[in-house]
Design an enzyme around this catalytic site. Structure first.
Site, short mmCIF file in Angstrom:
data_model
loop_
_atom_site.label_atom_id
_atom_site.label_comp_id
_atom_site.label_asym_id
_atom_site.label_seq_id
_atom_site.Cartn_x
_atom_site.Cartn_y
_atom_site.Cartn_z
CG ASP A 83 -1.82 -1.13 1.34
OD1 ASP A 83 -2.17 -1.69 0.29
OD2 ASP A 83 -2.21 -1.47 2.48
N1 URA Z 1 -1.25 -5.96 3.98
C1 URA Z 1 -1.74 -4.70 3.94
O1 URA Z 1 -2.77 -4.42 4.55
N2 URA Z 1 -1.07 -3.79 3.25
C2 URA Z 1 0.09 -4.03 2.60
O2 URA Z 1 0.67 -3.13 1.99
C3 URA Z 1 0.59 -5.34 2.64
C4 URA Z 1 -0.11 -6.28 3.34
#
Ligand code: URA
Length: 225
Positions: A83
């Site tokens: 993310d």
């Molecule tokens: N899980 C998440 O919630 N975000 C990420 O970036 C990776 C795993």
């Protein structure tokens, strides 16, 4: 070469045996770019926060492509995504087959995350993460979870999951009432982030490539440089 037709990073070279690093150097012949990389490329990148895991962004936000040597390695792409605000280990490769296998749900490649979550997360609520929590897209598979540190206001937790659903860790922690404040990935299968500075990358070692290939049942002949 001796005729001055070859340039490395824009500088004409005429002596034979000049060393180039295929991961970072740009080589041209008569001004036209040539690929000096024939074997697949595998990199580990320590993604900073505030960067999108795409090669270009219509909204003009910083992208991971700005941090890794994409120009020198045509076809380099990230294996999965983190993310915008997630930090830590993101693998890159030019090898579509291994990326496909690493991301395939049936392979169950383990990813370990360090999570700073809101509030004091009790053992009982962390147990829910271990057992599986019901999300919109189904119950999560068993996870390994341990508390690293806890204060009154926040808890620092390590969680290892084998799935890779969208925003999975954030959704799991929200579900147990402890929203994620910071999320950092420390391993992807046999590869660890240790030693890679923030926003830096390094090529995987031949031993790491072998381990990664073994993790997804591929033979050891990756043609590693
Ligand atoms: N899980 C998440 O919630 N975000 C990420 O970036 C990776 C795993």
């Amino acid at each position: 070469m001796t005729a001055g037709r070859v340039a490395v990073n824009g500088v004409v070279v005429t002596e034979l045996g000049v060393k180039v690093d295929p991961l970072v150097d740009t080589v041209t012949v008569d001004g036209r770019r040539v690929s000096v990389a024939s074997a697949p490329v595998y990199l580990a990148f320590n993604k900073p926060a505030g960067v999108v895991t795409t090669m270009s962004d219509p909204q003009g936000r910083p992208t991971v492509a700005q941090f890794v040597p994409v120009a020198q390695n045509p076809g380099l792409f990230p294996v999965g995504r983190l993310d915008f605000d997630t930090t830590g280990l993101l693998l890159f490769t030019t090898d579509g087959e291994i990326a496909h296998r690493l991301l395939h749900p049936s392979r169950h490649v383990e990813k370990v995350y360090r999570v700073l979550c809101d509030g004091r997360a009790s053992e009982a609520s962390l147990q829910r993460l271990r057992d599986g929590v019901a999300l919109d897209d189904g119950v999560t598979a068993p996870a390994r979870v341990k508390t690293l540190r806890s204060s009154g206001a926040t808890t620092y937790v390590e969680i290892a999951i084998r799935e890779g659903r969208k925003r999975q860790v954030r959704r799991m922690f929200s579900k147990i009432g402890h929203p994620v404040l910071e999320l950092h990935r420390v391993t992807f299968g046999p590869i660890a982030i240790e030693g890679i500075g923030r926003a830096a990358w390094r090529a995987l070692t031949p031993a790491e490539v072998v381990a990664l290939r073994r993790a997804v049942d591929m033979p050891d002949d990756g043609g590693v440089r």
